[in-house]
Design a protein around this motif. Structure first.
Motif, PDB file in Angstrom:
ATOM      1  N   UNK A 141       0.840  -1.193   0.000  1.00 53.30           N
ATOM      2  CA  UNK A 141       0.000   0.000   0.000  1.00 53.30           C
ATOM      3  C   UNK A 141       0.877   1.245   0.000  1.00 53.30           C
ATOM      4  N   UNK A 142       0.306   2.338  -0.374  1.00 53.33           N
ATOM      5  CA  UNK A 142       1.024   3.606  -0.399  1.00 53.33           C
ATOM      6  C   UNK A 142       1.695   3.823  -1.735  1.00 53.33           C
ATOM      7  N   UNK A 143       1.404   4.959  -2.350  1.00 51.57           N
ATOM      8  CA  UNK A 143       1.912   5.246  -3.685  1.00 51.57           C
ATOM      9  C   UNK A 143       3.430   5.275  -3.774  1.00 51.57           C
ATOM     10  N   UNK A 144       4.095   5.980  -2.839  1.00 60.35           N
ATOM     11  CA  UNK A 144       5.549   6.093  -2.890  1.00 60.35           C
ATOM     12  C   UNK A 144       6.205   4.750  -2.644  1.00 60.35           C
ATOM     13  N   UNK A 145       5.679   4.006  -1.675  1.00 63.95           N
ATOM     14  CA  UNK A 145       6.252   2.701  -1.355  1.00 63.95           C
ATOM     15  C   UNK A 145       6.055   1.732  -2.520  1.00 63.95           C
ATOM     16  N   UNK A 146       4.886   1.790  -3.120  1.00 63.22           N
ATOM     17  CA  UNK A 146       4.600   0.918  -4.258  1.00 63.22           C
ATOM     18  C   UNK A 146       5.529   1.260  -5.426  1.00 63.22           C
ATOM     19  N   UNK A 147       5.823   2.537  -5.592  1.00 58.58           N
ATOM     20  CA  UNK A 147       6.742   2.964  -6.648  1.00 58.58           C
ATOM     21  C   UNK A 147       8.141   2.415  -6.373  1.00 58.58           C
ATOM     22  N   UNK A 148       8.574   2.450  -5.109  1.00 56.52           N
ATOM     23  CA  UNK A 148       9.880   1.900  -4.742  1.00 56.52           C
ATOM     24  C   UNK A 148       9.940   0.406  -5.021  1.00 56.52           C
ATOM     25  N   UNK A 149       8.858  -0.302  -4.705  1.00 54.10           N
ATOM     26  CA  UNK A 149       8.808  -1.741  -4.952  1.00 54.10           C
ATOM     27  C   UNK A 149       8.894  -1.997  -6.452  1.00 54.10           C
ATOM     28  N   UNK A 150       8.162  -1.222  -7.236  1.00 57.46           N
ATOM     29  CA  UNK A 150       8.193  -1.401  -8.697  1.00 57.46           C
ATOM     30  C   UNK A 150       9.596  -1.176  -9.244  1.00 57.46           C
ATOM     31  N   UNK A 151      10.317  -0.203  -8.681  1.00 52.87           N
ATOM     32  CA  UNK A 151      11.684   0.037  -9.130  1.00 52.87           C
ATOM     33  C   UNK A 151      12.573  -1.168  -8.834  1.00 52.87           C
ATOM     34  N   UNK A 152      12.376  -1.787  -7.677  1.00 60.53           N
ATOM     35  CA  UNK A 152      13.154  -2.974  -7.323  1.00 60.53           C
ATOM     36  C   UNK A 152      12.736  -4.173  -8.173  1.00 60.53           C
ATOM     37  N   UNK A 153      11.452  -4.226  -8.532  1.00 59.46           N
ATOM     38  CA  UNK A 153      10.976  -5.292  -9.424  1.00 59.46           C
ATOM     39  C   UNK A 153      11.688  -5.216 -10.771  1.00 59.46           C
ATOM     40  N   UNK A 154      11.955  -4.008 -11.210  1.00 59.90           N
ATOM     41  CA  UNK A 154      12.666  -3.819 -12.471  1.00 59.90           C
ATOM     42  C   UNK A 154      14.040  -4.474 -12.385  1.00 59.90           C
ATOM     43  N   UNK A 155      14.659  -4.395 -11.212  1.00 62.94           N
ATOM     44  CA  UNK A 155      15.943  -5.052 -11.006  1.00 62.94           C
ATOM     45  C   UNK A 155      15.829  -6.561 -11.144  1.00 62.94           C
ATOM     46  N   UNK A 156      14.736  -7.135 -10.637  1.00 66.76           N
ATOM     47  CA  UNK A 156      14.517  -8.574 -10.761  1.00 66.76           C
ATOM     48  C   UNK A 156      14.300  -8.928 -12.225  1.00 66.76           C
ATOM     49  N   UNK A 157      13.456  -8.178 -12.897  1.00 64.01           N
ATOM     50  CA  UNK A 157      13.178  -8.426 -14.310  1.00 64.01           C
ATOM     51  C   UNK A 157      14.445  -8.286 -15.149  1.00 64.01           C
TER      52      UNK A 157
END
Length: 151
Positions: free
Chosen positions: A12-28
């Motif tokens: 939850x939370x827009x900023x936190x979700x954005x941070x998670x998405x950035x880290x997901x990019x690292x996994x991808x």
């Protein structure tokens, strides 16, 4: 292209979700890197006339890239994203290898086809053996998430 894992589910939370998405990019990126390195190994092995990628080269590539995947997934998890199991990470690695093989086969089919409809001979086409990935397993359990990015 590598498929995307939906790791940000439940965050939850827009900023936190954005941070998670950035880290997901690292996994991808780690998954894509493994796919691309596997494709390169296939091409090099075929050019050498080998019927498959040597197990030692494939093992070192897997070890290096699965380490990157684990590290990236741990960063996602620390931010509250979904932690993938070891089996799910292995499945993503295996899928990347399967994609590399499919890409290699498509490239070889393009090389073997004549460029025009005329009586072009395929004798002049470079002939490479169909190299395969040593120890590749594309069987993943249905528990592994399909990779999709969140909207």
């Amino acid at each position: 292209p590598a498929k995307k894992t939906k790791l940000a589910a439940g965050v939850s939370g827009g900023a936190k979700q954005k941070d998670v998405k950035q880290k997901e990019i690292g996994f991808e990126a780690a998954v894509t890197k493994h796919r691309d390195e596997t494709l390169l190994l296939l091409k090099v092995s075929a050019a050498k006339g080998e019927s498959s990628v040597p197990m030692s080269k494939m093992a070192s590539t897997r070890l290096r890239n699965v380490g990157l995947m684990r590290k990236a997934n741990l960063q996602v998890c620390k931010l509250g994203g979904k932690k993938l199991t070891e089996g799910e990470i292995t499945c993503q690695m295996s899928k990347a290898e399967g994609e590399a093989v499919q890409m290699y086969v498509k490239e070889m089919q393009k090389v073997k086809r004549p460029k025009s409809v005329s009586n072009a001979s395929t004798k002049d086409s470079p002939k490479k053996p169909a190299a395969k990935v040593s120890g590749a397993s594309t069987a993943c359990s249905s528990q592994a998430p399909k990779q999709k990015s969140a909207p």
